[in-house]
Design a protein around this motif. Structure first.
Motif, mmCIF file in Angstrom:
data_model
loop_
_atom_site.group_PDB
_atom_site.id
_atom_site.type_symbol
_atom_site.label_atom_id
_atom_site.label_comp_id
_atom_site.label_asym_id
_atom_site.label_seq_id
_atom_site.Cartn_x
_atom_site.Cartn_y
_atom_site.Cartn_z
ATOM 1 N N LEU A 170 -3.688 2.437 3.766
ATOM 2 C CA LEU A 170 -4.087 1.877 5.052
ATOM 3 C C LEU A 170 -4.628 2.965 5.978
ATOM 4 N N ARG A 171 -3.912 4.067 6.080
ATOM 5 C CA ARG A 171 -4.377 5.152 6.952
ATOM 6 C C ARG A 171 -5.723 5.686 6.498
ATOM 7 N N THR A 188 -0.460 -3.663 10.218
ATOM 8 C CA THR A 188 -0.172 -4.522 9.060
ATOM 9 C C THR A 188 1.332 -4.738 8.897
ATOM 10 N N PHE A 189 2.090 -4.452 9.937
ATOM 11 C CA PHE A 189 3.551 -4.506 9.816
ATOM 12 C C PHE A 189 4.185 -4.797 11.165
ATOM 13 N N ALA A 190 5.479 -5.102 11.120
ATOM 14 C CA ALA A 190 6.280 -5.274 12.331
ATOM 15 C C ALA A 190 7.621 -4.587 12.103
ATOM 16 N N VAL A 191 8.118 -3.932 13.136
ATOM 17 C CA VAL A 191 9.365 -3.168 13.056
ATOM 18 C C VAL A 191 10.342 -3.718 14.086
ATOM 19 N N VAL A 192 11.606 -3.840 13.682
ATOM 20 C CA VAL A 192 12.697 -4.185 14.596
ATOM 21 C C VAL A 192 13.784 -3.131 14.425
ATOM 22 N N ARG A 193 14.289 -2.623 15.546
ATOM 23 C CA ARG A 193 15.401 -1.659 15.510
ATOM 24 C C ARG A 193 16.538 -2.208 16.367
ATOM 25 N N GLY A 219 5.743 -14.758 -8.242
ATOM 26 C CA GLY A 219 5.252 -15.140 -9.562
ATOM 27 C C GLY A 219 3.761 -15.329 -9.628
ATOM 28 N N ASP A 220 3.069 -15.136 -8.506
ATOM 29 C CA ASP A 220 1.621 -15.313 -8.445
ATOM 30 C C ASP A 220 0.957 -13.973 -8.707
ATOM 31 N N PRO A 221 0.347 -13.773 -9.882
ATOM 32 C CA PRO A 221 -0.204 -12.451 -10.183
ATOM 33 C C PRO A 221 -1.345 -12.087 -9.261
ATOM 34 N N ALA A 222 -1.311 -10.860 -8.760
ATOM 35 C CA ALA A 222 -2.407 -10.360 -7.921
ATOM 36 C C ALA A 222 -3.477 -9.759 -8.817
ATOM 37 N N PRO A 223 -4.748 -9.957 -8.492
ATOM 38 C CA PRO A 223 -5.811 -9.370 -9.303
ATOM 39 C C PRO A 223 -5.874 -7.866 -9.162
ATOM 40 N N ALA A 224 -6.613 -7.260 -10.069
ATOM 41 C CA ALA A 224 -6.838 -5.825 -9.962
ATOM 42 C C ALA A 224 -7.606 -5.526 -8.695
ATOM 43 N N PRO A 225 -7.474 -4.298 -8.154
ATOM 44 C CA PRO A 225 -8.228 -3.949 -6.953
ATOM 45 C C PRO A 225 -9.714 -4.186 -7.143
ATOM 46 N N ALA A 226 -10.355 -4.709 -6.079
ATOM 47 C CA ALA A 226 -11.774 -5.035 -6.157
ATOM 48 C C ALA A 226 -12.616 -3.779 -6.253
ATOM 49 N N SER A 227 -13.803 -3.944 -6.823
ATOM 50 C CA SER A 227 -14.753 -2.844 -6.854
ATOM 51 C C SER A 227 -15.047 -2.378 -5.446
ATOM 52 N N GLY A 228 -15.019 -1.079 -5.248
ATOM 53 C CA GLY A 228 -15.296 -0.532 -3.927
ATOM 54 C C GLY A 228 -14.052 -0.297 -3.114
ATOM 55 N N SER A 229 -12.857 -0.674 -3.631
ATOM 56 C CA SER A 229 -11.648 -0.408 -2.872
ATOM 57 C C SER A 229 -11.304 1.067 -2.951
ATOM 58 N N ALA A 230 -10.423 1.465 -2.079
ATOM 59 C CA ALA A 230 -10.147 2.888 -1.914
ATOM 60 C C ALA A 230 -9.570 3.501 -3.176
ATOM 61 N N PRO A 231 -9.907 4.763 -3.480
ATOM 62 C CA PRO A 231 -9.278 5.446 -4.593
ATOM 63 C C PRO A 231 -7.766 5.399 -4.431
ATOM 64 N N GLY A 232 -7.113 5.076 -5.523
ATOM 65 C CA GLY A 232 -5.667 4.999 -5.441
ATOM 66 C C GLY A 232 -5.167 3.729 -4.801
ATOM 67 N N PRO A 272 -9.782 1.278 15.073
ATOM 68 C CA PRO A 272 -8.957 1.057 13.874
ATOM 69 C C PRO A 272 -8.064 -0.180 13.988
ATOM 70 N N TRP A 273 -7.576 -0.473 15.190
ATOM 71 C CA TRP A 273 -6.742 -1.666 15.362
ATOM 72 C C TRP A 273 -7.540 -2.927 15.036
ATOM 73 N N HIS A 274 -8.721 -3.055 15.604
ATOM 74 C CA HIS A 274 -9.539 -4.232 15.323
ATOM 75 C C HIS A 274 -9.889 -4.329 13.837
ATOM 76 N N ALA A 275 -10.189 -3.194 13.221
ATOM 77 C CA ALA A 275 -10.535 -3.207 11.794
ATOM 78 C C ALA A 275 -9.362 -3.696 10.958
ATOM 79 N N ALA A 276 -8.159 -3.270 11.305
ATOM 80 C CA ALA A 276 -6.975 -3.689 10.548
ATOM 81 C C ALA A 276 -6.737 -5.188 10.692
ATOM 82 N N LEU A 277 -6.819 -5.714 11.920
ATOM 83 C CA LEU A 277 -6.549 -7.135 12.109
ATOM 84 C C LEU A 277 -7.670 -8.005 11.563
ATOM 85 N N LEU A 278 -8.894 -7.476 11.564
ATOM 86 C CA LEU A 278 -10.010 -8.221 10.980
ATOM 87 C C LEU A 278 -9.880 -8.294 9.463
#
Length: 675
Positions: free
Chosen positions: A237-238, A98-103, A209-222, A257-263
């Motif tokens: 994510l982990r 879910t991210f990209a890193v540049v060093r 400025g676009d408000p995000a909704p509350a986490p959906a029912s069934g989303s992870a604790p926290g 896990p990679w496929h699940a993340a990109l899906l």
């Protein structure tokens, strides 16, 4: 090993370290067919709202499908510290789930820049900057973070068109978290660093400025809120990504896990129809401007039933809302989310909705979901009905309007799963549309309808359940009669039989799955496929054998994720060793081993690959003569992620209304299966 780098870990997650020097290495250049050759390689990641496209130059695109197909930015996002810049050639680049890193570093300072899609439905990205003074003395530096808005709407078929300056600002903002915020896209920050000191700065960029909704029912604790920190998002994510291990397929540990993340990262909260869309992506939406076919989001959501069932249900509701009260689902949605029916009117789409619904109920037991109202597309101006009623109307449309033909098989209309089936049948188009029959539809329906019947019974609709079950049994018996001594026939037209002299792969697994093939015949057929369609093919079985199909240049063979998934599933019970071998051919590891110089297939892929005997094996199809090409945007097709996931689950015996048989490990928040 890939010519582009190697797999690693970052933040405790699977990641890919890109090491190729794209400016100097000739292997970097590739041909999109419809556009000029390029050396840009990119990957798509996201959350349930925003899509981040990161490339090998350290730059980013942002894409938002909330109300239409809209590019927010193109090739932007640069950090500068003194003379050092994050977009220099030769930087260390890492693609994460879910991210990209540049060093980068020079003699004075080292910079690590991570762009992260935060968990949830936030329409912006987090940017973490880690700056370290490499000198033995204090340093006074100026840090600048700069993004440029460049809105472009994707027009149907022709591609992205930049919005006018007076109408093209989507409202993007850049903010130093806890500090300044600007619409300009540029922040300059003075830094004073002691000798050897490291400083961490967090920013965010997007539709703040676009408000995000509350986490959906069934989303992870926290689950993080709109102000989630960098660490919180990575922790969630982990926790939410599934884990897998298989003695016969060691690459599953990384790829599941990679496929699940990109899906899941391709989902987008739909601001027009509600729920979430799970657009097929790739050339279809990012280059050609449509979300289609309707079957595709339904198909992509199937493995999510066992990973994030709330998202699977949301996709089901959203796709059902594409249709109208007669039960018809349009082929696709155009770039403005209006139904697009000009090109195809497929005959199979309702089956996918009934399948996903049965899969969801079988896994969750959530009958209440089917009593909740779901809308129809606004163009129909029709009242909402409960999801169960929407599905009943879809069944009625399939049974009564699609209907059956002269031989009793389901009609084909102008396409079934295979958009080119009519063209390739050898029967005049208008005749085939009016009278053609699809054995593929019949075989698939013979599996789907008994599962839908169980759902209807659970909802108290015994009459529909009995009719669906009876229709499924009749179609199964008809499919059984299509065995020609080598394989199952594909279709019928007036006075014509399609698939007697050549093997059409798509119908064969469904004939096994629906029970039309007795066990000994199933084994015989699977071995025939291995010796013909799958022979000498490192990525899986070809769509047709020995005849060519319409998708390759010059009509050459193609290998489709969606069909190889059903093939793995069909083989799992009869020839499990062969099934595991075929699953491994679907992996990213298999593509890299066979075609290390081809970027597509390294982290993501298209919906189909060209077969080994083609002029460009391991790449993908084009219909350049009509201005359409998967090769124009050959990654971020969700079949390349959803189908290996679903095939893996089927190898473990995970099916609706059945107990898994195991044989390998899978663990998510929704399901755990042991070896």
């Amino acid at each position: 090993m890939s010519s582009y780098g190697e797999w690693t870990t970052a933040y405790g997650l699977p990641a890919f370290a890109y090491t190729l020097d794209q400016e100097r290495d000739p292997r970097a250049e590739w041909d999109p067919v419809l556009d000029p050759p390029t050396r840009r390689h990119f990957a798509h990641v996201g959350n349930r709202r925003i899509t981040l496209v990161s490339d090998n130059y350290g730059l980013s695109d942002l894409f938002d499908e909330h109300t239409g197909l809209l590019w927010l930015t193109r090739r932007t996002g640069v950090t500068r510290v003194g003379e050092l810049s994050s977009d220099i050639s030769g930087s260390e680049r890492i693609f994460g789930p879910t991210f990209a890193v540049v060093r980068v570093a020079d003699e004075r300072v080292a910079l690590e820049r991570t762009v992260l899609c935060p968990e949830g439905e936030q329409p912006w990205v987090l940017i973490r900057l880690r700056v370290r003074n490499l000198l033995d003395a204090p340093a006074r530096l100026e840090l600048t973070e700069e993004w440029a808005a460049r809105a472009a709407r994707v027009e149907l078929i022709t591609g992205p068109v930049e919005c006018r300056a007076d109408a093209g600002d989507p409202g993007l903002e850049l903010e130093l978290i806890g500090g300044a915020r600007t619409r300009s896209g540029r922040l300059a920050l003075p830094l004073e660093l002691a000798a050897g000191e490291e400083r961490v700065l967090d920013l965010r960029y997007g539709l703040l400025g676009d408000p995000a909704p509350a986490p959906a029912s069934g989303s992870a604790p926290g689950s993080p809120s709109r102000t989630a920190t960098f660490e919180e998002s990575l922790a969630v994510l982990r926790a939410r990504l599934p884990r897998a291990s298989a003695a016969r397929a060691p690459e599953a540990e990384r790829e599941i896990p990679w496929h699940a993340a990109l899906l899941t990262g391709a989902a987008c909260a739909d601001g027009v129809l509600g729920g979430h869309t799970l657009d097929q992506g790739s050339c279809y939406s990012f280059r050609h401007g449509f979300n289609g076919a309707a079957r595709d989001p339904l198909q992509h959501a199937l493995p999510l039933v066992y990973i994030e069932p709330d998202l699977a249900l949301s996709v089901l509701r959203n796709t059902c809302a594409w249709g109208g009260p007669d039960g018809d689902l349009p082929y696709a949605l155009g770039p403005d989310k209006r139904p697009w029916t000009d090109l195809f009117r497929p005959s199979d789409q309702n089956l996918w909705a009934l399948w996903l619904a049965a899969e969801y109920l079988g896994a969750t037991g959530d009958e209440a979901a089917f009593h909740a109202d779901v809308p129809y597309h606004p163009v129909h101006e029709a009242p909402e009905v409960p999801l169960g009623e929407n599905l009943r109307r879809q069944f009625r449309f399939f049974a009564d309007v699609v209907g059956r033909g002269e031989h009793g098989h389901v009609r084909i209309l102008n396409a079934d799963w295979n958009d080119m089936a009519i063209t390739e049948s050898g029967v005049p188009r208008e005749v085939m549309i009016a009278q053609g029959e699809s054995v593929l539809n019949s075989a698939m329906a013979a599996w789907v309808l008994p599962r839908y019947a169980t759902l209807a019974e659970r909802l108290g609709d015994d009459a529909t359940a009995a009719e669906a079950r009876k229709l499924g049994e009749e179609l199964r018996d008809l499919v059984a009669g299509e065995w020609n001594g080598r394989w199952y026939r594909r279709a019928y037209g007036p006075g014509a039989v399609v698939g007697d002299d050549d093997l059409w792969l798509e119908v064969q697994p469904w004939a096994i799955l629906c029970g039309a093939a007795p066990p000994e015949r199933a084994v015989e057929l699977l071995r025939t496929i291995e010796q013909t369609s799958a022979a000498d093919s490192p990525l899986g079985a070809r769509l047709r054998w020995p005849a060519r199909d319409a998708y390759g240049p010059g009509g050459v063979g193609t290998i489709w994720y969606a069909i190889n998934m059903t093939l793995v599933w069909a083989a799992a019970e009869h020839l499990p060793d062969l099934a595991w071998d075929w699953w491994r051919r679907m992996t990213l590891a298999a593509h890299t081993a066979a075609y290390p110089d081809v970027w597509e297939g390294t982290l993501s892929g298209p919906d189909a690959y060209l077969a080994p005997e083609t002029g460009r094996p391991g790449r993908t199809w084009d219909l350049a003569e009509v201005g359409v090409a998967m090769q124009a945007y050959p990654v971020a097709n969700l079949h390349s992620h959803s189908q290996p996931l679903l095939a893996y689950l089927r190898l473990l015996g995970v099916e609706p209304f059945r107990r898994p048989r195991g044989g390998a490990r899978f663990a998510s928040r929704a399901l755990e299966v042991g070896p």
